[in-house]
Motif scaffolding. Structure first.
Motif, PDB file in Angstrom:
ATOM      1  N   GLY B  99       0.935  -1.170   0.180  1.00  0.00           N
ATOM      2  CA  GLY B  99       0.031   0.240   0.059  1.00  0.00           C
ATOM      3  C   GLY B  99       0.514   0.884   0.151  1.00  0.00           C
ATOM      4  N   PHE B 100       2.310   0.816  -0.191  1.00  0.00           N
ATOM      5  CA  PHE B 100       3.278   2.352  -0.234  1.00  0.00           C
ATOM      6  C   PHE B 100       3.663   2.497  -1.787  1.00  0.00           C
ATOM      7  CE2 PHE B 100       4.262   2.784   4.748  1.00  0.00           C
ATOM      8  CZ  PHE B 100       2.810   3.838   4.565  1.00  0.00           C
ATOM      9  N   CYS B 101       3.366   3.712  -2.138  1.00  0.00           N
ATOM     10  CA  CYS B 101       4.127   4.358  -3.399  1.00  0.00           C
ATOM     11  C   CYS B 101       5.282   5.461  -2.576  1.00  0.00           C
ATOM     12  CB  CYS B 101       3.510   4.850  -4.468  1.00  0.00           C
ATOM     13  SG  CYS B 101       2.550   5.560  -4.238  1.00  0.00           S
ATOM     14  N   PRO B 102       6.728   4.981  -3.629  1.00  0.00           N
ATOM     15  CA  PRO B 102       7.414   6.469  -2.661  1.00  0.00           C
ATOM     16  C   PRO B 102       7.262   7.770  -2.373  1.00  0.00           C
ATOM     17  CG  PRO B 102       8.590   5.579  -5.455  1.00  0.00           C
ATOM     18  CD  PRO B 102       7.040   4.844  -5.717  1.00  0.00           C
ATOM     19  N   GLY B 103       6.345   8.218  -3.090  1.00  0.00           N
ATOM     20  CA  GLY B 103       6.313   9.432  -1.661  1.00  0.00           C
ATOM     21  C   GLY B 103       5.548   9.019  -1.054  1.00  0.00           C
ATOM     22  N   PRO B 104       4.610   8.625  -0.706  1.00  0.00           N
ATOM     23  CA  PRO B 104       3.458   8.425   0.877  1.00  0.00           C
ATOM     24  C   PRO B 104       4.598   7.599   2.013  1.00  0.00           C
ATOM     25  CG  PRO B 104       2.225   7.789  -1.068  1.00  0.00           C
ATOM     26  CD  PRO B 104       2.941   7.889  -1.876  1.00  0.00           C
ATOM     27  N   ALA B 105       5.621   6.510   1.464  1.00  0.00           N
ATOM     28  CA  ALA B 105       6.264   6.098   2.495  1.00  0.00           C
ATOM     29  C   ALA B 105       7.214   7.525   3.527  1.00  0.00           C
ATOM     30  CB  ALA B 105       6.960   5.013   1.835  1.00  0.00           C
ATOM     31  N   PHE B 106       7.487   8.174   2.432  1.00  0.00           N
ATOM     32  CA  PHE B 106       8.295   9.379   2.953  1.00  0.00           C
ATOM     33  C   PHE B 106       7.471  10.017   4.257  1.00  0.00           C
ATOM     34  CE2 PHE B 106      12.665   9.999   2.387  1.00  0.00           C
ATOM     35  CZ  PHE B 106      13.561   9.113   0.754  1.00  0.00           C
ATOM     36  N   THR B 107       5.897   9.860   3.818  1.00  0.00           N
ATOM     37  CA  THR B 107       5.744  10.918   4.404  1.00  0.00           C
ATOM     38  C   THR B 107       5.149   9.938   5.666  1.00  0.00           C
ATOM     39  OG1 THR B 107       4.501  12.110   2.783  1.00  0.00           O
ATOM     40  CG2 THR B 107       3.496  12.013   4.481  1.00  0.00           C
ATOM     41  N   ALA B 108       4.908   8.878   5.732  1.00  0.00           N
ATOM     42  CA  ALA B 108       5.015   7.822   6.203  1.00  0.00           C
ATOM     43  C   ALA B 108       5.780   7.848   7.945  1.00  0.00           C
ATOM     44  CB  ALA B 108       3.708   6.690   5.763  1.00  0.00           C
ATOM     45  N   LEU B 109       6.950   8.066   7.411  1.00  0.00           N
ATOM     46  CA  LEU B 109       8.005   7.744   8.136  1.00  0.00           C
ATOM     47  C   LEU B 109       8.096   8.174   9.277  1.00  0.00           C
ATOM     48  CD1 LEU B 109      11.345   8.396   6.298  1.00  0.00           C
ATOM     49  CD2 LEU B 109      10.724   5.638   7.355  1.00  0.00           C
ATOM     50  N   PHE B 110       7.023   9.757   9.040  1.00  0.00           N
ATOM     51  CA  PHE B 110       6.838  10.297  10.523  1.00  0.00           C
ATOM     52  C   PHE B 110       5.785   9.733  11.608  1.00  0.00           C
ATOM     53  CE2 PHE B 110       3.072  12.992  12.012  1.00  0.00           C
ATOM     54  CZ  PHE B 110       3.747  14.150  13.034  1.00  0.00           C
ATOM     55  N   TYR B 111       5.296   8.262  11.005  1.00  0.00           N
ATOM     56  CA  TYR B 111       4.242   8.052  11.908  1.00  0.00           C
ATOM     57  C   TYR B 111       4.698   7.323  12.915  1.00  0.00           C
ATOM     58  CZ  TYR B 111       0.880   9.548   8.128  1.00  0.00           C
ATOM     59  OH  TYR B 111       0.402  10.259   7.577  1.00  0.00           O
ATOM     60  N   GLY B 112       6.245   6.745  12.893  1.00  0.00           N
ATOM     61  CA  GLY B 112       7.037   6.243  13.371  1.00  0.00           C
ATOM     62  C   GLY B 112       7.007   4.743  13.695  1.00  0.00           C
ATOM     63  N   ASP B 113       6.173   4.046  12.634  1.00  0.00           N
ATOM     64  CA  ASP B 113       6.307   3.055  12.196  1.00  0.00           C
ATOM     65  C   ASP B 113       7.512   2.353  11.881  1.00  0.00           C
ATOM     66  OD1 ASP B 113       5.697  -0.350  12.014  1.00  0.00           O
ATOM     67  OD2 ASP B 113       4.378   0.555  11.244  1.00  0.00           O
ATOM     68  N   THR B 114       8.469   1.911  12.325  1.00  0.00           N
ATOM     69  CA  THR B 114       9.990   0.868  12.235  1.00  0.00           C
ATOM     70  C   THR B 114       9.382   0.021  10.746  1.00  0.00           C
ATOM     71  OG1 THR B 114       9.412  -1.015  13.896  1.00  0.00           O
ATOM     72  CG2 THR B 114      11.166   1.205  14.227  1.00  0.00           C
TER      73      THR B 114
END
Lengths: 135, 140
Positions: B99-114
């Motif tokens: 469910g991640f493409c490159p952009g959202p994967a970066f934005t989701a780094l903030f959510y803190g899921d390792t």
């Protein structure tokens, strides 16, 4: 929220093209940040902005943080490898081909976009409805 | 000024990704699940974004050059070949698995899921593998 978010994504791409002359394709910007030493600063700041802008949206608007996933870590690793391989070989992702390429009326990008959408839909169908995977 | 243009665009892009729901894996997988409990909302994200780029890029093309750069850096490839189709198909598989493409994967780094960190590291590894394959192929 979907429409406003989409308008902002499009506006970000127009701003980058108008100011810096660059295509806002995230996979290409990431690879360039890691390999193009001379022009890497704007790329790293763009990637930092992706994180900071998301954080800002959650802070300012009180959007809920998506819950952590429950899949094994190996799924994240396999998916990440496929996304990295595929976007490098195919020269773009949802932003580069989908948002920007189609904005340039590029037939190549339109074909790529239809292909990765169809592949994503087929993958979810097989995993969820054929194999019964818990995603 | 050009680095600041990158920062500004990235912030607006990331804000849009989070607001639209693209950085929520569950919503993306629900959007791709057209044969199940389909959640079509993300179609609007794409439609809205493409409407802006179609109109906006047409205006930008009238600029002689970008404001903070000597010229435009635009892709020149036109060919629809096996590399494009195969790459897009592999990318779609990875997108559908997680469910991640490159952009959202970066934005989701903030959510803190390792696991998101592992996803991004694996994505960079995948790009590196692809670049090695490309080098090998182009040198015969």
């Amino acid at each position: 929220m979907a429409i406003t978010g989409g308008l902002l994504i499009g506006a970000a791409a127009v701003i980058l093209l108008s100011l810096a002359g660059r295509v806002a394709g995230v996979s290409g910007i990431l690879w360039g940040a890691l390999t193009e030493q001379a022009t890497h600063l704007w790329r790293w700041l763009f990637l930092f902005g992706l994180i900071a802008g998301g954080a800002l949206a959650h802070q300012l608007l009180g959007l809920p943080i998506p819950s952590p996933q429950s899949l094994p870590t190996s799924w994240a690793v396999i998916a990440g490898l496929l996304v990295g391989l595929g976007t490098k070989l195919g020269n773009g992702c949802t932003s580069g081909h989908g948002v920007c390429g189609i904005g340039f009326n590029s037939g190549r990008s339109a074909v790529a976009t239809v292909t990765f959408m169809a592949s994503g839909i087929a993958t979810v169908f097989v995993l969820r409805h054929v194999l019964g995977a818990p995603l | 000024m050009k680095p600041l243009a990158g920062l500004l665009s990235g912030i607006i892009f990331g804000f849009g990704l989070a607001l639209s729901g693209m950085s929520d894996r569950d919503k993306v997988l629900g959007f791709l699940d057209i044969f199940g409990d389909w959640q079509p909302a993300l179609l609007l994200v794409m439609a809205a974004a493409v409407t802006v780029t179609l109109l906006g890029f047409a205006v930008v093309r009238r600029q002689r050059k970008p404001l903070f750069a000597p010229s435009f850096y635009l892709p020149t490839a036109r060919a629809v070949d096996a590399k494009l189709l195969g790459g897009a198909a592999l990318f779609g598989m990875g997108w559908g698995v997680y469910g991640f493409c490159p952009g959202p994967a970066f934005t989701a780094l903030f959510y803190g899921d390792t696991d998101t960190y592992y996803f991004v590291l694996a994505m960079i590894t995948g790009m590196w593998i692809a670049s090695r394959l490309e080098t090998r192929t182009s040198h015969g």
